[in-house]
Design a protein around this motif. Structure first.
Motif, PDB file in Angstrom:
ATOM      1  N   ALA A  73      33.852  34.986  39.859  1.00  0.00           N
ATOM      2  CA  ALA A  73      32.579  35.513  39.381  1.00  0.00           C
ATOM      3  C   ALA A  73      32.068  36.622  40.285  1.00  0.00           C
ATOM      4  O   ALA A  73      32.058  36.493  41.516  1.00  0.00           O
ATOM      5  CB  ALA A  73      31.538  34.392  39.306  1.00  0.00           C
ATOM      6  N   ALA A  74      31.676  37.726  39.649  1.00  0.00           N
ATOM      7  CA  ALA A  74      31.042  38.851  40.344  1.00  0.00           C
ATOM      8  C   ALA A  74      30.027  39.443  39.381  1.00  0.00           C
ATOM      9  O   ALA A  74      30.117  39.220  38.161  1.00  0.00           O
ATOM     10  CB  ALA A  74      32.073  39.888  40.766  1.00  0.00           C
ATOM     11  N   THR A 123      33.117  38.089  34.991  1.00  0.00           N
ATOM     12  CA  THR A 123      33.681  36.804  35.387  1.00  0.00           C
ATOM     13  C   THR A 123      34.987  36.628  34.633  1.00  0.00           C
ATOM     14  O   THR A 123      35.022  36.763  33.409  1.00  0.00           O
ATOM     15  CB  THR A 123      32.730  35.643  35.070  1.00  0.00           C
ATOM     16  N   VAL A 124      36.046  36.363  35.373  1.00  0.00           N
ATOM     17  CA  VAL A 124      37.340  36.145  34.741  1.00  0.00           C
ATOM     18  C   VAL A 124      37.861  34.779  35.167  1.00  0.00           C
ATOM     19  O   VAL A 124      37.572  34.299  36.251  1.00  0.00           O
ATOM     20  CB  VAL A 124      38.355  37.244  35.122  1.00  0.00           C
ATOM     21  N   ALA A 142      42.267  45.002  40.254  1.00  0.00           N
ATOM     22  CA  ALA A 142      41.943  45.089  38.824  1.00  0.00           C
ATOM     23  C   ALA A 142      40.536  44.582  38.558  1.00  0.00           C
ATOM     24  O   ALA A 142      39.784  45.149  37.764  1.00  0.00           O
ATOM     25  CB  ALA A 142      42.970  44.294  38.010  1.00  0.00           C
ATOM     26  N   LEU A 143      40.160  43.501  39.224  1.00  0.00           N
ATOM     27  CA  LEU A 143      38.805  42.981  39.066  1.00  0.00           C
ATOM     28  C   LEU A 143      37.783  43.963  39.623  1.00  0.00           C
ATOM     29  O   LEU A 143      36.709  44.165  39.044  1.00  0.00           O
ATOM     30  CB  LEU A 143      38.694  41.630  39.771  1.00  0.00           C
ATOM     31  N   ALA A 144      38.127  44.607  40.730  1.00  0.00           N
ATOM     32  CA  ALA A 144      37.209  45.581  41.329  1.00  0.00           C
ATOM     33  C   ALA A 144      36.945  46.745  40.381  1.00  0.00           C
ATOM     34  O   ALA A 144      35.816  47.255  40.309  1.00  0.00           O
ATOM     35  CB  ALA A 144      37.777  46.094  42.651  1.00  0.00           C
ATOM     36  N   ARG A 145      37.970  47.156  39.634  1.00  0.00           N
ATOM     37  CA  ARG A 145      37.765  48.271  38.703  1.00  0.00           C
ATOM     38  C   ARG A 145      36.758  47.920  37.618  1.00  0.00           C
ATOM     39  O   ARG A 145      36.070  48.799  37.093  1.00  0.00           O
ATOM     40  CB  ARG A 145      39.099  48.688  38.087  1.00  0.00           C
ATOM     41  N   ALA A 184      30.108  47.654  44.818  1.00  0.00           N
ATOM     42  CA  ALA A 184      31.559  47.683  45.049  1.00  0.00           C
ATOM     43  C   ALA A 184      32.009  46.313  45.510  1.00  0.00           C
ATOM     44  O   ALA A 184      31.376  45.691  46.376  1.00  0.00           O
ATOM     45  CB  ALA A 184      31.926  48.747  46.081  1.00  0.00           C
ATOM     46  N   LEU A 185      33.063  45.820  44.938  1.00  0.00           N
ATOM     47  CA  LEU A 185      33.646  44.552  45.358  1.00  0.00           C
ATOM     48  C   LEU A 185      34.276  44.713  46.731  1.00  0.00           C
ATOM     49  O   LEU A 185      35.029  45.668  46.967  1.00  0.00           O
ATOM     50  CB  LEU A 185      34.696  44.098  44.343  1.00  0.00           C
TER      51      LEU A 185
END
Length: 556
Positions: free
Chosen positions: A74-75, A79-80, A137-140, A168-169
């Motif tokens: 989660a961010a 959320t993935v 990939a999540l950061a993008r 930014a992650l």
């Protein structure tokens, strides 16, 4: 009388012997008992594996780590849910149990087994590259650049664009958090995100909107090139001007010349000096390439820079240099496009001399000679743009909200229908077409398309490896569209009978804008496009069309 001698054995020796026996017993017996088992009270990540055989301990650890299943990462804004294995994480149960068994037969290990316990960190295998790719990939999806303060225009009025923080992650910290959560068998991880502050404050954006941005569009700006002059009006300046961050906490003017460069070229570059695209002509039934040539032109980036610099300095004149420009379609590229034969053609007919015929002829002229590159999507609205009087279009009837109304450009749907059928039989991909609301008897039922600006549009894709040349022609009572390329398919059309027929209503209306309507039933119809190659059917495509009943409207 002889005295007896009494032999006394040292008491300390007996004690030592007994102690030795006890030590041997205390060490030997548990060592024998514990041999082959994980010591009691041994845990790994909170999982009790004490007293189990190595195989049993491995099975228990594997079951415990599989129980949480997928992990929710989660961010903010994203959320993935993903399986640990897809993150490159896996429990090494064998190594974990081996660590638990290490030293079990030593005195310290026996003592720990008899009187203590042991909490071990589980051993895991981490594919660092895979984990880094997943986090990237999540950061993008999570990262969002800060929106800088700036200025845009509504008409001639500058409006401040207020800044917004970005985010930014933290990729390294996120990877650590994911590993730690897997070790702790947590099914949800909140990933660390840091805020990104914009460089331009709201105060500076408001200040620029109140002063510099107003001055920038206070008067027209003149461009010069080779002794020629062109003027950018205040409204043209404002339409393409923004004030953007300069990287030092301030704002600078930024003019985007991409849309005006072609217009400026007409004034600043003599016609004889402009580049000319290669073209095609049809000679004796075969296409031939008409060579193109390079010429002088304006680089949009150079115009943008010149106008931006002039506005920044407060001057109202900007000099731009002409550059050598290659044609968009060179002779070599045209010859390599594979335009060899007619692959699709269609003609529709109409009564002579109505205002709509003027519009049909005008749009045909604008499209004639256009080349669609391999893989490109043709948009009729994108090429022709808004139909207006300045380019020769006139008012004529069209369908709007179920009624006939007069509008500039009315009637061009006949050209869209003609092109749709040429595309249909040419075997090219239909991207978007919109049938008319009512059936119009001069068009093939279920095989026609309306068009208006900006929507609905007619679009088709050149899904072949060859270029497609569009040729148009017309008479007072017909319009024809031909497509020239390299033939791929023989295309056949089959239609169902009309079904779900609905009768039309009878209506009356009044007023100067009322246009009578003749009335026609509504119905549904299916059309199949059948592709053949070397005589064999390779594909079928179905078009389902439903026409509403056209009312019989009497104008009183």
């Amino acid at each position: 009388m002889t005295a007896r001698r009494r032999i006394v054995r040292p008491r300390a020796g007996r004690i030592a012997a007994v102690a030795a026996v006890l030590v041997v017993s205390a060490y030997g017996v548990p060592a024998v008992v514990l041999a082959g088992e994980v010591p009691p009270r041994t845990t790994a990540a909170g999982v009790d594996i004490g007293g189990l055989s190595p195989a049993g301990a491995r099975a228990r650890l594997a079951e415990a780590f599989a129980r949480p299943g997928r992990m929710a990462l989660a961010a903010p804004g994203r959320t993935v849910t993903v399986a640990p294995a897809d993150l490159g994480l896996a429990l090494d149960a064998t190594a974990t149990v081996a660590a638990a068994m290490d030293g079990v037969s030593t005195p310290a290990g026996v003592a720990r087994g008899l009187f203590g316990g042991r909490a071990l960190p589980p051993r895991v295998r981490v594919d660092e590259r895979l984990l880094a790719r997943k986090v990237a990939a999540l950061a993008r999806a999570v990262d969002r650049a800060p929106r800088e303060g700036g200025v845009r225009y509504v008409g001639l009025e500058p409006r401040p664009v207020l800044p917004e923080a970005g985010r930014a992650l933290d990729r390294a910290a996120a990877a650590r958090a994911i590993r730690d959560a897997f070790l702790a068998r947590r099914s949800r991880v909140t990933l660390p995100v840091r805020a990104l502050a914009p460089s331009v404050t709201a105060e500076r954006a408001r200040a620029a909107a109140g002063s510099a941005a107003r001055a920038a569009v206070a008067a027209p700006l003149t461009l010069t090139a080779g002794g020629r002059r062109a003027t950018l009006s205040r409204s043209r300046l404002a339409a393409h001007l923004r004030f953007v961050a300069d990287g030092r906490g301030g704002l600078r003017p930024s003019f985007d010349a991409r849309e005006v460069a072609a217009e400026l070229r007409e004034t600043l570059v003599p016609a004889a000096e402009r580049p000319e695209d290669a073209a095609f002509r049809i000679a004796k039934g075969r296409p031939a390439v008409v060579p193109g040539r390079a010429g002088s032109g304006l680089a949009p980036t150079a115009v943008s820079a010149a106008v931006s610099a002039a506005l920044a300095s407060g001057t109202r004149t900007a000099a731009v240099a002409l550059t050598r420009v290659e044609p968009a379609l060179t002779t070599e590229r045209a010859r390599a496009l594979g335009v060899r034969e007619k692959v699709g053609s269609f003609t529709t007919r109409h009564p002579c001399c109505a205002p709509r015929v003027t519009n049909i002829h005008r749009i045909a002229d604008l499209v004639d000679g256009h080349v669609v590159r391999p893989g490109a999507t043709f948009s009729l609205n994108g090429l022709v743009g808004r139909r207006d009087r300045e380019r020769g279009f006139v008012a004529a009837p069209m369908i709007l909200d179920g009624r006939f109304v007069d509008d500039v450009g009315g009637g061009v749907s006949q050209f869209a229908t003609t092109m749709f059928n040429a595309v249909f039989f040419g075997g090219f991909e239909d991207v978007r077409h919109t049938p008319h609301q009512f059936f119009i008897s001069r068009y093939p039922a279920g095989r026609e398309s309306t068009v208006s600006f900006p929507q609905p549009d007619f679009r088709w894709r050149n899904d072949s490896p060859y270029g497609v040349l569009i040729r148009t022609s017309y008479t007072n009572t017909s319009v024809t569209v031909e497509l020239w390329s390299t033939k791929r398919y023989d295309v056949e059309s089959r239609s169902s009978a009309r079904y779900a027929v609905k009768d039309f209503p009878a209506l009356t209306d009044s007023g100067p804008d009322c246009l009578p309507m003749g009335g026609a039933p509504g119905f549904a119809i299916d059309v199949w496009r059948i592709f053949r190659k070397d005589g064999q059917v390779v594909r079928k495509q179905k078009f389902h069309t439903v026409y509403a009943p056209e009312p019989r409207l009497t104008c009183t």
